[in-house]
Design an enzyme around this catalytic site. Structure first.
Site, short mmCIF file in Angstrom:
data_model
loop_
_atom_site.label_atom_id
_atom_site.label_comp_id
_atom_site.label_asym_id
_atom_site.label_seq_id
_atom_site.Cartn_x
_atom_site.Cartn_y
_atom_site.Cartn_z
N HIS A 13 0.85 -1.20 0.00
CA HIS A 13 0.00 0.00 0.00
C HIS A 13 0.88 1.25 0.00
O HIS A 13 1.42 1.63 1.04
CB HIS A 13 -0.91 0.00 1.24
CG HIS A 13 -1.92 1.11 1.25
ND1 HIS A 13 -3.24 0.89 1.59
CD2 HIS A 13 -1.82 2.42 0.97
CE1 HIS A 13 -3.91 2.03 1.52
NE2 HIS A 13 -3.06 2.98 1.15
N HIS A 15 1.38 5.46 -1.70
CA HIS A 15 0.96 6.62 -2.49
C HIS A 15 2.22 7.25 -3.06
O HIS A 15 3.07 7.72 -2.31
CB HIS A 15 0.22 7.63 -1.63
CG HIS A 15 -1.05 7.09 -1.05
ND1 HIS A 15 -2.25 7.19 -1.68
CD2 HIS A 15 -1.28 6.40 0.10
CE1 HIS A 15 -3.19 6.60 -0.95
NE2 HIS A 15 -2.62 6.10 0.13
N ASN A 41 -5.21 7.39 -6.12
CA ASN A 41 -5.94 8.63 -5.79
C ASN A 41 -5.19 9.89 -6.22
O ASN A 41 -4.92 10.78 -5.43
CB ASN A 41 -6.29 8.68 -4.29
CG ASN A 41 -5.08 8.64 -3.37
OD1 ASN A 41 -4.03 8.09 -3.74
ND2 ASN A 41 -5.20 9.22 -2.19
N LYS A 99 -9.22 -0.30 -6.05
CA LYS A 99 -9.30 0.36 -4.75
C LYS A 99 -10.66 1.02 -4.57
O LYS A 99 -11.10 1.79 -5.41
CB LYS A 99 -8.19 1.41 -4.63
CG LYS A 99 -8.18 2.19 -3.31
CD LYS A 99 -7.81 1.31 -2.12
CE LYS A 99 -7.96 2.04 -0.78
NZ LYS A 99 -6.84 2.91 -0.44
N HIS A 136 -10.67 1.07 1.57
CA HIS A 136 -10.51 2.06 2.64
C HIS A 136 -11.78 1.95 3.48
O HIS A 136 -12.85 2.38 3.04
CB HIS A 136 -10.35 3.48 2.06
CG HIS A 136 -10.13 4.51 3.13
ND1 HIS A 136 -8.95 5.18 3.31
CD2 HIS A 136 -10.95 4.94 4.13
CE1 HIS A 136 -9.05 6.00 4.35
NE2 HIS A 136 -10.27 5.87 4.86
N HIS A 174 -4.94 -0.67 5.70
CA HIS A 174 -4.59 0.04 6.93
C HIS A 174 -5.60 -0.21 8.06
O HIS A 174 -6.31 0.68 8.49
CB HIS A 174 -4.40 1.54 6.69
CG HIS A 174 -5.38 2.19 5.73
ND1 HIS A 174 -6.73 2.13 5.91
CD2 HIS A 174 -5.17 2.90 4.60
CE1 HIS A 174 -7.32 2.80 4.92
NE2 HIS A 174 -6.39 3.26 4.12
N LEU A 219 -5.35 9.07 7.93
CA LEU A 219 -6.68 8.46 7.95
C LEU A 219 -6.58 7.02 7.49
O LEU A 219 -5.92 6.77 6.48
CB LEU A 219 -7.64 9.24 7.05
CG LEU A 219 -8.02 10.63 7.57
CD1 LEU A 219 -8.79 11.41 6.51
CD2 LEU A 219 -8.83 10.52 8.86
N ASP A 247 1.10 2.49 3.65
CA ASP A 247 0.27 3.66 3.39
C ASP A 247 1.12 4.93 3.39
O ASP A 247 0.66 6.01 3.76
CB ASP A 247 -0.89 3.78 4.39
CG ASP A 247 -1.97 4.74 3.92
OD1 ASP A 247 -1.98 5.09 2.73
OD2 ASP A 247 -2.79 5.16 4.76
N HIS A 251 2.97 14.34 1.77
CA HIS A 251 2.38 15.67 1.55
C HIS A 251 3.47 16.69 1.86
O HIS A 251 4.24 16.51 2.81
CB HIS A 251 1.20 15.92 2.50
CG HIS A 251 -0.01 15.10 2.22
ND1 HIS A 251 -0.94 15.43 1.26
CD2 HIS A 251 -0.45 13.94 2.77
CE1 HIS A 251 -1.90 14.52 1.23
NE2 HIS A 251 -1.63 13.60 2.13
O1 DOR Z 1 -3.76 9.40 5.65
C1 DOR Z 1 -4.07 9.09 4.52
N1 DOR Z 1 -3.48 9.64 3.45
N2 DOR Z 1 -5.03 8.18 4.34
C2 DOR Z 1 -5.53 7.89 3.13
O2 DOR Z 1 -6.42 7.08 3.05
C3 DOR Z 1 -5.03 8.59 1.92
C4 DOR Z 1 -3.69 9.13 2.14
C5 DOR Z 1 -3.29 10.14 1.10
O3 DOR Z 1 -3.46 9.86 -0.10
O4 DOR Z 1 -2.80 11.20 1.46
ZN ZN Z 2 -3.60 4.89 1.47
#
Ligand code: DOR
Ligand code: ZN
Length: 344
Positions: A13, A15, A41, A99, A136, A174, A219, A247, A251
């Site tokens: 998992h 990103h 996403n 997903k 999710h 998660h 999250l 996960d 950011h």
């Molecule tokens: O904390 C999170 N960040 N949970 C998610 O489900 C998505 C992820 C994100 O893409 O930033």
């Molecule tokens: Zn995720």
């Protein structure tokens, strides 16, 4: 010196984002892991086989020279997803899984699923094709307490879905609660769960330790310590029902250290370090390889990575942040701290 040798792990998992942030973060995952399940996403989301194939090429172009790494692609399920495109993408080897984001559950989930009824034809086609659904698992109704959203999802959405599609393979992504652990165990054989480093390391008190900690906000949100203990027991049980999925969710620093901060922990640079410390604390280093390297491939029907890697108990400092040229910085898990394990 304590040393541990195990098959090269996978991250089920991640990103990666896109563009400059993607190019900055991909090397961390690619150096540590053989494969990773890549979340779709983006803005706009990766909803079709063609979009996933193009995204895979962009990721591969960001893998450092000499590093062998395979991104495993997913499609973002929407009310309008085309079942034929999804299962054809799976048959062609482009898509590993789909997903499911409940609409408005998390980052870029506004195009997510509004009701299971809306995606029944896709789920039926996936069930027939043996294609896993990655979930999710949080309800999104405003009146539900943020700490209860996973448990309510299990009751209200997941159990009916599992009953309606008895042949559908499902990963609860998660997992953060004892209720999430229980539903995976009750559906062993067709279900698995991923567990992040932060949910094994911390409980919700950590979000407020000495002041608010935006870099631990993700999250599903961190839960109370009874849930953390249930997750530690599940990860270290050695039954193969739970496997490594960080996960990692980068950011930019200024979008987390702000009045309305983004959710996500960027754990790629220190993920194996974090998991090893947890397994060491639990006296379960002998079961680390099951969680990190064996259980995921078994669930997905893929071979175990043939190479082996060795890690040792050796502390080293972690950089405060990584640079995204022209954009800013991203703060990693353990940024500015010391980790106890290092690769040999
Ligand atoms: O904390 C999170 N960040 N949970 C998610 O489900 C998505 C992820 C994100 O893409 O930033
Ligand atoms: Zn995720």
């Amino acid at each position: 010196m304590t040393r541990l040798t195990f098959h090269r792990p996978d991250d089920w998992h991640v990103h990666f984002r896109d563009g400059d942030p993607m190019r900055a973060v991909v090397p961390f995952t690619a150096r540590a892991f053989g494969r990773a399940i890549v979340m779709p996403n983006l803005t706009p989301p990766v909803t079709t086989t063609a979009l996933a194939a193009a995204y895979r090429e962009r990721i591969l172009a960001a893998v450092p020279e000499g590093v062998t790494f395979t991104p495993l692609m997913t499609a973002y399920l929407t009310d309008g997803s085309d079942p034929a495109d999804i299962v054809a993408g799976h048959a062609d080897g482009v898509l590993t899984a789909v997903k499911l984001y409940p609409a408005h559950a998390t980052t870029n989930s506004q195009f997510g699923v509004t009701s299971i009824a809306a995606v029944r034809p896709v789920l039926a086609a996936m069930e027939k094709a043996g294609m896993p659904l990655l979930i999710h698992g949080e309800v999104t109704r405003a009146e539900v307490d943020v700490f209860d959203r996973e448990a309510r999802f299990v009751e209200e959405v997941l159990l009916p879905l599992l009953a309606d599609f008895p042949g559908l393979k499902v990963v609860l992504e998660h997992v953060t609660t004892a209720e999430g652990v229980a539903v995976v165990k009750a559906h062993a054989g067709r279900m698995a769960g991923t567990i992040t480093p932060q949910h094994l390391l911390y409980d919700r008190n950590a979000l407020f330790k000495g002041g608010i900690r935006p870099h631990l906000y993700c999250l599903p949100i961190l839960k109370r310590s009874t849930h953390k203990l249930a997750l530690r027991a599940a990860a270290t049980a050695g039954d193969g029902l739970f496997f490594l999925g960080t996960d990692t969710a980068p950011h930019l620093k200024h979008t987390k250290e702000t009045a309305c901060g983004c959710a996500g922990v960027f754990s790629a640079p220190t993920a194996i370090e974090a998991y090893l410390s947890v397994f060491e604390e639990e006296g379960a280093l002998d079961r680390f390889e099951i969680f990190a390297s064996l259980a995921g491939p078994a669930f997905y029907g893929l071979p175990v990575n043939p190479e082996r890697v060795t890690w040792e108990k050796r502390s080293r400092p972690v950089a405060e942040a990584i640079e995204v040229p022209g954009a800013g910085e991203i703060v990693p898990l353990f940024g500015g701290e010391t980790v106890a394990w290092s690769p040999v």
